[in-house]
Design a protein around this motif. Structure first.
Motif, PDB file in Angstrom:
ATOM      1  N   PRO A  40      17.834 -37.893  11.212  1.00 15.13           N
ATOM      2  CA  PRO A  40      17.788 -39.618  11.019  1.00 15.13           C
ATOM      3  C   PRO A  40      17.138 -40.182  12.165  1.00 15.13           C
ATOM      4  O   PRO A  40      17.015 -39.571  13.241  1.00 15.13           O
ATOM      5  N   VAL A  41      16.642 -41.370  11.747  1.00  8.44           N
ATOM      6  CA  VAL A  41      15.919 -42.316  12.844  1.00  8.44           C
ATOM      7  C   VAL A  41      16.574 -43.427  12.579  1.00  8.44           C
ATOM      8  O   VAL A  41      16.534 -44.034  11.190  1.00  8.44           O
ATOM      9  N   GLU A  42      16.824 -44.220  13.793  1.00 10.31           N
ATOM     10  CA  GLU A  42      17.583 -45.608  13.584  1.00 10.31           C
ATOM     11  C   GLU A  42      17.039 -46.551  14.578  1.00 10.31           C
ATOM     12  O   GLU A  42      16.790 -46.316  15.694  1.00 10.31           O
ATOM     13  N   ASP A  43      16.946 -47.988  14.323  1.00 10.31           N
ATOM     14  CA  ASP A  43      16.483 -48.826  15.225  1.00 10.31           C
ATOM     15  C   ASP A  43      16.921 -50.310  14.673  1.00 10.31           C
ATOM     16  O   ASP A  43      16.505 -50.625  13.501  1.00 10.31           O
ATOM     17  N   SER A  44      17.775 -50.945  15.595  1.00 12.09           N
ATOM     18  CA  SER A  44      18.073 -52.279  15.288  1.00 12.09           C
ATOM     19  C   SER A  44      18.494 -52.505  13.735  1.00 12.09           C
ATOM     20  O   SER A  44      17.929 -53.661  13.091  1.00 12.09           O
ATOM     21  N   GLY A  45      19.573 -51.530  13.432  1.00  8.39           N
ATOM     22  CA  GLY A  45      20.154 -51.679  12.063  1.00  8.39           C
ATOM     23  C   GLY A  45      19.224 -51.374  11.104  1.00  8.39           C
ATOM     24  O   GLY A  45      19.905 -51.192   9.872  1.00  8.39           O
ATOM     25  N   GLU A  46      18.035 -50.855  11.068  1.00  6.31           N
ATOM     26  CA  GLU A  46      17.098 -50.209  10.116  1.00  6.31           C
ATOM     27  C   GLU A  46      17.245 -48.615  10.446  1.00  6.31           C
ATOM     28  O   GLU A  46      17.339 -48.227  11.488  1.00  6.31           O
ATOM     29  N   SER A  47      17.113 -48.098   9.142  1.00  9.60           N
ATOM     30  CA  SER A  47      17.405 -46.336   9.646  1.00  9.60           C
ATOM     31  C   SER A  47      16.392 -45.788   8.437  1.00  9.60           C
ATOM     32  O   SER A  47      16.006 -46.271   7.334  1.00  9.60           O
ATOM     33  N   THR A  48      16.080 -44.743   8.668  1.00  9.97           N
ATOM     34  CA  THR A  48      15.244 -43.643   7.816  1.00  9.97           C
ATOM     35  C   THR A  48      15.689 -42.381   8.320  1.00  9.97           C
ATOM     36  O   THR A  48      16.379 -42.014   8.916  1.00  9.97           O
ATOM     37  N   PHE A  49      14.897 -41.349   7.588  1.00  4.85           N
ATOM     38  CA  PHE A  49      15.097 -39.889   7.865  1.00  4.85           C
ATOM     39  C   PHE A  49      13.940 -39.213   7.803  1.00  4.85           C
ATOM     40  O   PHE A  49      13.034 -39.707   6.950  1.00  4.85           O
ATOM     41  N   ILE A  50      13.577 -38.170   8.260  1.00  5.73           N
ATOM     42  CA  ILE A  50      12.554 -37.288   8.294  1.00  5.73           C
ATOM     43  C   ILE A  50      12.685 -35.984   7.445  1.00  5.73           C
ATOM     44  O   ILE A  50      13.546 -35.157   8.028  1.00  5.73           O
ATOM     45  N   PRO A  51      12.335 -35.684   6.389  1.00  7.17           N
ATOM     46  CA  PRO A  51      12.778 -34.372   5.628  1.00  7.17           C
ATOM     47  C   PRO A  51      11.857 -33.239   6.093  1.00  7.17           C
ATOM     48  O   PRO A  51      10.432 -33.626   6.115  1.00  7.17           O
ATOM     49  N   ILE A  52      12.179 -32.302   6.638  1.00  8.80           N
ATOM     50  CA  ILE A  52      11.771 -31.194   7.093  1.00  8.80           C
ATOM     51  C   ILE A  52      12.036 -29.963   6.413  1.00  8.80           C
ATOM     52  O   ILE A  52      13.401 -29.736   6.375  1.00  8.80           O
ATOM     53  N   THR A  53      11.069 -28.948   6.233  1.00 12.63           N
ATOM     54  CA  THR A  53      11.618 -27.701   5.827  1.00 12.63           C
ATOM     55  C   THR A  53      11.158 -26.590   6.796  1.00 12.63           C
ATOM     56  O   THR A  53       9.758 -26.888   7.239  1.00 12.63           O
ATOM     57  N   ILE A  54      11.726 -25.846   7.289  1.00 12.56           N
ATOM     58  CA  ILE A  54      11.492 -24.752   8.230  1.00 12.56           C
ATOM     59  C   ILE A  54      11.176 -23.353   7.243  1.00 12.56           C
ATOM     60  O   ILE A  54      12.192 -23.160   6.548  1.00 12.56           O
ATOM     61  N   PHE A  55      10.048 -22.508   7.222  1.00 15.55           N
ATOM     62  CA  PHE A  55      10.120 -21.334   6.721  1.00 15.55           C
ATOM     63  C   PHE A  55       9.940 -20.493   7.770  1.00 15.55           C
ATOM     64  O   PHE A  55       8.948 -20.310   8.656  1.00 15.55           O
ATOM     65  N   ASN A  56      11.029 -19.638   8.048  1.00 14.68           N
ATOM     66  CA  ASN A  56      11.110 -18.473   9.099  1.00 14.68           C
ATOM     67  C   ASN A  56      10.554 -17.259   8.337  1.00 14.68           C
ATOM     68  O   ASN A  56      11.332 -16.515   7.622  1.00 14.68           O
ATOM     69  N   GLY A  57       9.532 -16.831   8.755  1.00 11.71           N
ATOM     70  CA  GLY A  57       9.057 -15.425   8.111  1.00 11.71           C
ATOM     71  C   GLY A  57       9.865 -14.260   8.644  1.00 11.71           C
ATOM     72  O   GLY A  57      10.675 -13.946   9.519  1.00 11.71           O
ATOM     73  N   ALA A  58       9.495 -13.183   7.920  1.00  7.82           N
ATOM     74  CA  ALA A  58      10.356 -11.877   7.980  1.00  7.82           C
ATOM     75  C   ALA A  58      10.099 -10.897   9.257  1.00  7.82           C
ATOM     76  O   ALA A  58      10.792 -10.254   9.912  1.00  7.82           O
ATOM     77  N   THR A  59       8.536 -11.306   9.457  1.00  4.20           N
ATOM     78  CA  THR A  59       8.199 -10.671  10.823  1.00  4.20           C
ATOM     79  C   THR A  59       7.882 -11.760  11.748  1.00  4.20           C
ATOM     80  O   THR A  59       7.468 -12.659  11.448  1.00  4.20           O
ATOM     81  N   THR A  60       7.784 -11.258  13.035  1.00  5.29           N
ATOM     82  CA  THR A  60       7.258 -12.074  14.215  1.00  5.29           C
ATOM     83  C   THR A  60       5.789 -12.519  14.187  1.00  5.29           C
ATOM     84  O   THR A  60       5.045 -11.583  13.767  1.00  5.29           O
ATOM     85  N   GLY A  61       5.622 -13.719  14.417  1.00 10.79           N
ATOM     86  CA  GLY A  61       4.144 -14.428  14.553  1.00 10.79           C
ATOM     87  C   GLY A  61       4.059 -15.669  15.047  1.00 10.79           C
ATOM     88  O   GLY A  61       5.173 -16.065  15.732  1.00 10.79           O
ATOM     89  N   GLU A  62       3.185 -16.376  14.670  1.00 11.61           N
ATOM     90  CA  GLU A  62       2.944 -17.420  15.397  1.00 11.61           C
ATOM     91  C   GLU A  62       3.556 -18.611  14.575  1.00 11.61           C
ATOM     92  O   GLU A  62       4.269 -18.467  13.355  1.00 11.61           O
TER      93      GLU A  62
END
Length: 350
Positions: A40-62
């Motif tokens: 969520p993001v809000e300012d002066s009565g206005e609001s929005t949000f940022i949709p984010i997807t996290i893909f966490n792999g099965a093995t370690t990496g960058e």
């Protein structure tokens, strides 16, 4: 003792190759899974949000960070990001991918080019943002300090918005003082599979100075020492599904190049043309623009590429190519205001 040694080696291998859970916004994302977030993001009565997807792999990496929809009227990258929800399989992923689905959500929902309706700001001109600023500045601050600061590589995805006839290309940031990071960025850009690669040469640029704002999303990442690239794919604000698929395939090819996914097939060698300089031309008058060329055309300096009339059909300005090269962008709709970009011409590596 032999069995103890084998056990220690086995445990060590588990820690070396297994992926620990990834923490995002206080939530643990187990290895081999994905999770969706609405920030969520809000300012002066206005609001929005940022949709984010996290893909966490099965093995370690960058970690790779990707942003789509910084400009909400640029649809193919947004639609491409939606396709990636299914085509990136965290069970077959090494490392973590952080994908911002639509950075500029209110701009997207209100079908407004560049600006957020609430604060009339271009999100791609306010980085690194402000924690307590307006909506655009807060979004930029969040992306800078909750995403970019966690990644090893960065990709920002764009297209031609409602007024821009734009040819598709990949791009990378370079700086003479950052040769290894620049070289990695070039390798990343070439992996995208586009026929043309634009070099964003940052030598001497004001936004690279420590005391100056970076302005652009991917410039913020590059300024922090992260190899950074852009995609430009799509034109005129069209929801082109072929371009969306091209964006999707470009990201999947990038994941393969960076060893986030296995090399299931031999990567095609991309004989891309490298563009090292860009020449911009602005309108000297307001009125109605008539393009005589389209994005992707080759032009020579002095060639007529369009003209501007007043609202009674009288020609006010004839527009000529200001350099030899490839027409990367040309204004593709009739309205034009004084000072707006009419053409961008790319010059090739010598």
């Amino acid at each position: 003792m032999k069995y103890i040694t084998i056990l220690i080696l086995f445990i060590s291998a588990q820690f070396s190759f297994g992926q620990r859970s990834f923490t995002f916004e206080g939530t643990e994302i187990p290895a081999g899974t994905k999770a969706h977030f609405k920030i969520p993001v809000e300012d002066s009565g206005e609001s929005t949000f940022i949709p984010i997807t996290i893909f966490n792999g099965a093995t370690t990496g960058e970690t790779l960070g990707i942003t789509a929809g910084v400009h909400g009227y640029e649809y193919p990258p947004i639609l491409g990001a939606q396709r990636l929800i299914k085509s990136i399989d965290p069970k077959n992923l090494k490392g973590t991918v952080i994908l911002v689905q639509v950075a500029n959500l209110n701009s997207f929902l209100n079908r407004k080019s560049f600006m957020k309706p609430e604060d009339d700001k271009n999100l791609n001109r306010v980085f690194p943002g402000k924690k307590d600023g307006n909506l655009s500045e807060q979004i930029a601050y969040y992306i800078s300090n909750s995403i970019i600061n966690r990644v090893d590589y960065f990709l920002d995805m764009h297209a031609g918005d409602a007024a821009e006839d734009l040819m598709s290309y990949g791009a990378y940031y370079r700086n003479a003082n950052m040769p290894e990071i620049s070289a990695t960025g070039k390798r990343m850009a070439l992996a995208l599979g586009f026929d043309h690669i634009v070099t964003f040469n940052t030598d001497g640029k004001d936004y690279m100075k420590a005391e100056k704002p970076s302005l652009y999303t991917s410039a913020e990442a590059f300024k922090r020492g992260i190899p950074s690239i852009d995609i430009e794919c799509g034109r005129l604000g069209i929801a082109d599904m072929q371009a969306a698929e091209q964006v999707e395939q470009a990201v999947l090819a990038l994941l393969q190049e960076l060893d986030f996914t296995s090399n299931s097939k031999e990567a095609a060698q991309n004989p891309a043309n490298i563009i090292t300089e860009r020449t911009y031309a602005e309108s000297s008058a307001s009125g109605i623009f008539y393009p005589l060329k389209k994005a992707g055309d080759y032009v020579v300096k002095g060639m007529e590429v369009g003209y501007i009339t007043d609202f009674f059909g009288n020609i006010k300005e004839t527009v000529y190519a200001e350099a030899n090269g490839l027409l990367l962008l040309i204004l593709g709709t009739p309205p034009v205001n004084k000072g707006e970009t009419l053409t961008v011409i790319g010059q090739f590596e010598q």
